[in-house]
Motif scaffolding. Structure first.
Motif, mmCIF file in Angstrom:
data_model
loop_
_atom_site.group_PDB
_atom_site.id
_atom_site.type_symbol
_atom_site.label_atom_id
_atom_site.label_comp_id
_atom_site.label_asym_id
_atom_site.label_seq_id
_atom_site.Cartn_x
_atom_site.Cartn_y
_atom_site.Cartn_z
ATOM 1 N N ASP A 1 0.850 -1.192 0.000
ATOM 2 C CA ASP A 1 0.000 0.000 0.000
ATOM 3 C C ASP A 1 0.886 1.243 0.000
ATOM 4 O OD1 ASP A 1 -1.587 2.264 1.331
ATOM 5 O OD2 ASP A 1 -3.135 0.741 1.010
ATOM 6 N N LYS A 2 0.460 2.266 -0.718
ATOM 7 C CA LYS A 2 1.275 3.472 -0.871
ATOM 8 C C LYS A 2 1.656 4.106 0.464
ATOM 9 C CE LYS A 2 -0.292 4.687 -5.504
ATOM 10 N NZ LYS A 2 0.958 4.474 -6.215
ATOM 11 N N ILE A 3 0.782 4.059 1.446
ATOM 12 C CA ILE A 3 1.122 4.651 2.747
ATOM 13 C C ILE A 3 2.207 3.838 3.450
ATOM 14 C CG2 ILE A 3 -0.730 3.526 4.058
ATOM 15 C CD1 ILE A 3 -0.041 7.023 4.923
ATOM 16 N N ILE A 4 2.148 2.517 3.319
ATOM 17 C CA ILE A 4 3.148 1.656 3.952
ATOM 18 C C ILE A 4 4.495 1.830 3.253
ATOM 19 C CG2 ILE A 4 3.745 -0.715 4.583
ATOM 20 C CD1 ILE A 4 1.261 0.538 6.060
ATOM 21 N N VAL A 5 4.477 1.951 1.935
ATOM 22 C CA VAL A 5 5.710 2.212 1.186
ATOM 23 C C VAL A 5 6.305 3.552 1.624
ATOM 24 C CG1 VAL A 5 6.660 2.686 -1.116
ATOM 25 C CG2 VAL A 5 5.061 0.780 -0.778
ATOM 26 N N THR A 6 5.468 4.557 1.796
ATOM 27 C CA THR A 6 5.931 5.869 2.244
ATOM 28 C C THR A 6 6.536 5.780 3.638
ATOM 29 O OG1 THR A 6 4.236 6.934 0.879
ATOM 30 C CG2 THR A 6 5.257 8.280 2.600
ATOM 31 N N PHE A 7 5.869 5.064 4.540
ATOM 32 C CA PHE A 7 6.432 4.846 5.881
ATOM 33 C C PHE A 7 7.820 4.213 5.768
ATOM 34 C CE2 PHE A 7 2.025 4.209 8.003
ATOM 35 C CZ PHE A 7 1.876 5.573 8.189
ATOM 36 N N GLY A 8 7.950 3.216 4.908
ATOM 37 C CA GLY A 8 9.224 2.522 4.738
ATOM 38 C C GLY A 8 10.320 3.430 4.233
ATOM 39 N N GLU A 9 9.984 4.290 3.280
ATOM 40 C CA GLU A 9 10.981 5.218 2.740
ATOM 41 C C GLU A 9 11.407 6.241 3.792
ATOM 42 O OE1 GLU A 9 12.487 4.657 0.055
ATOM 43 O OE2 GLU A 9 11.126 3.433 -1.115
ATOM 44 N N ILE A 10 10.458 6.705 4.581
ATOM 45 C CA ILE A 10 10.795 7.640 5.660
ATOM 46 C C ILE A 10 11.650 6.932 6.709
ATOM 47 C CG2 ILE A 10 9.841 8.991 7.578
ATOM 48 C CD1 ILE A 10 7.493 9.722 5.658
ATOM 49 N N ASP A 11 11.299 5.691 7.022
ATOM 50 C CA ASP A 11 12.079 4.910 7.983
ATOM 51 C C ASP A 11 13.510 4.702 7.481
ATOM 52 O OD1 ASP A 11 12.401 3.354 10.380
ATOM 53 O OD2 ASP A 11 12.273 1.557 9.132
ATOM 54 N N GLU A 12 13.655 4.440 6.195
ATOM 55 C CA GLU A 12 14.998 4.272 5.637
ATOM 56 C C GLU A 12 15.783 5.583 5.695
ATOM 57 O OE1 GLU A 12 17.237 2.453 1.709
ATOM 58 O OE2 GLU A 12 15.074 2.180 1.924
ATOM 59 N N ASP B 1 7.493 12.225 13.426
ATOM 60 C CA ASP B 1 6.277 13.048 13.499
ATOM 61 C C ASP B 1 5.559 13.103 12.153
ATOM 62 O OD1 ASP B 1 6.859 13.526 16.163
ATOM 63 O OD2 ASP B 1 7.639 15.556 15.814
ATOM 64 N N ILE B 2 6.327 13.196 11.087
ATOM 65 C CA ILE B 2 5.740 13.216 9.743
ATOM 66 C C ILE B 2 5.015 11.903 9.469
ATOM 67 C CG2 ILE B 2 6.315 13.179 7.274
ATOM 68 C CD1 ILE B 2 8.450 15.359 7.946
ATOM 69 N N SER B 3 5.637 10.790 9.820
ATOM 70 C CA SER B 3 4.979 9.486 9.632
ATOM 71 C C SER B 3 3.680 9.419 10.416
ATOM 72 C CB SER B 3 5.911 8.347 10.064
ATOM 73 O OG SER B 3 6.957 8.203 9.143
ATOM 74 N N ALA B 4 3.711 9.890 11.655
ATOM 75 C CA ALA B 4 2.504 9.882 12.485
ATOM 76 C C ALA B 4 1.414 10.756 11.866
ATOM 77 C CB ALA B 4 2.825 10.349 13.905
ATOM 78 N N TYR B 5 1.810 11.880 11.301
ATOM 79 C CA TYR B 5 0.849 12.797 10.695
ATOM 80 C C TYR B 5 0.218 12.200 9.445
ATOM 81 C CZ TYR B 5 -1.039 17.170 8.805
ATOM 82 O OH TYR B 5 -1.870 18.143 8.301
ATOM 83 N N ILE B 6 1.042 11.691 8.528
ATOM 84 C CA ILE B 6 0.467 11.157 7.297
ATOM 85 C C ILE B 6 -0.297 9.858 7.560
ATOM 86 C CG2 ILE B 6 2.144 12.276 5.799
ATOM 87 C CD1 ILE B 6 3.501 9.563 5.452
ATOM 88 N N GLY B 7 0.075 9.162 8.635
ATOM 89 C CA GLY B 7 -0.604 7.919 8.975
ATOM 90 C C GLY B 7 -1.884 8.117 9.771
ATOM 91 N N GLY B 8 -2.182 9.347 10.126
ATOM 92 C CA GLY B 8 -3.417 9.626 10.845
ATOM 93 C C GLY B 8 -3.339 9.374 12.344
ATOM 94 N N TYR B 9 -2.128 9.290 12.876
ATOM 95 C CA TYR B 9 -1.972 9.084 14.319
ATOM 96 C C TYR B 9 -1.950 10.393 15.081
ATOM 97 C CZ TYR B 9 -1.037 4.255 13.149
ATOM 98 O OH TYR B 9 -1.153 2.974 12.680
ATOM 99 N N THR B 10 -1.803 11.486 14.351
ATOM 100 C CA THR B 10 -1.882 12.819 14.927
ATOM 101 C C THR B 10 -2.526 13.738 13.895
ATOM 102 O OG1 THR B 10 -0.635 14.608 15.987
ATOM 103 C CG2 THR B 10 0.441 13.483 14.179
ATOM 104 N N ASP B 11 -3.211 14.757 14.365
ATOM 105 C CA ASP B 11 -3.929 15.653 13.454
ATOM 106 C C ASP B 11 -3.184 16.939 13.134
ATOM 107 O OD1 ASP B 11 -6.088 13.931 13.230
ATOM 108 O OD2 ASP B 11 -7.084 14.783 14.989
ATOM 109 N N LYS B 12 -2.132 17.228 13.900
ATOM 110 C CA LYS B 12 -1.423 18.496 13.708
ATOM 111 C C LYS B 12 0.067 18.251 13.614
ATOM 112 C CE LYS B 12 -4.844 21.236 16.005
ATOM 113 N NZ LYS B 12 -5.371 21.788 17.176
ATOM 114 N N ILE B 13 0.698 19.112 12.841
ATOM 115 C CA ILE B 13 2.154 19.083 12.740
ATOM 116 C C ILE B 13 2.617 20.496 12.435
ATOM 117 C CG2 ILE B 13 2.237 18.522 10.276
ATOM 118 C CD1 ILE B 13 4.631 16.626 11.055
#
Length: 168
Positions: free
Chosen positions: A26-37, A68-80
């Motif tokens: 899924d595109k969001i999981i791929v994005t998380f992975g790229e940010i993690d890398e 924080d960016i991962s949390a924001y795009i993943g919907g775990y936080t509403d503000k950044i």
């Protein structure tokens, strides 16, 4: 205290996002992975610096910004709010006045910072791909302006560091 690492939840190619299972492709999981890398690349770069100079302290902060960016795009936080961090990176970039696109081949930390730069660019592209997808689905409900600006500035910042580190 025991932290379970092997949950076996992802053995079939899916992972948990909030309360549902989504494919690891899924595109969001791929994005998380790229940010993690990107985070891992920054950590590796820091590990190769003999001492983290005071004007490089922002580099360490980038690790937490990316979380924080991962949390924001993943919907775990509403503000950044990334405006202060963006300004700090810009100040460093402009202070160093990098005028030449050279590769730092003679300094190990510089080489790792340059690798982190290219990984950050890939994470930025993955994020753009994800945002294009959510825009297409008409479900984009957040403002990603600062996130996109941060990701773009991050690679510039990492490059400026990679060139500057040769003078340490």
């Amino acid at each position: 205290m025991c932290i379970v690492i092997a949950t076996k939840v992802g053995d079939a190619g899916s992972t948990r996002l909030h309360d549902k299972m989504v494919p690891k492709t899924d595109k969001i999981i791929v994005t998380f992975g790229e940010i993690d890398e990107t985070i891992s690349s920054i950590v590796l770069s820091i590990a190769h610096l003999e001492k983290l100079p005071d004007d490089y302290k922002q580099l360490e902060k980038c690790i937490y910004d990316l979380h924080d960016i991962s949390a924001y795009i993943g919907g775990y936080t509403d503000k950044i709010n990334l405006s202060k961090q963006i300004k700090e990176m810009e100040d460093f970039i402009y202070m160093k006045e990098v005028v030449d696109f050279t590769y730092p081949i003679e300094h190990k930390a510089g080489a790792f910072l340059n690798m982190a730069r290219s990984v950050a660019r890939r994470a930025e592209r993955a994020l753009l791909d994800y945002l294009d997808w959510v825009h297409y689905l008409d479900v984009q409900d957040k403002d990603y302006t600062e996130v996109l600006k941060y990701m773009n500035r991050l690679s510039d910042y990492l490059f400026a560091l990679s060139v500057d580190v040769r003078g340490l």
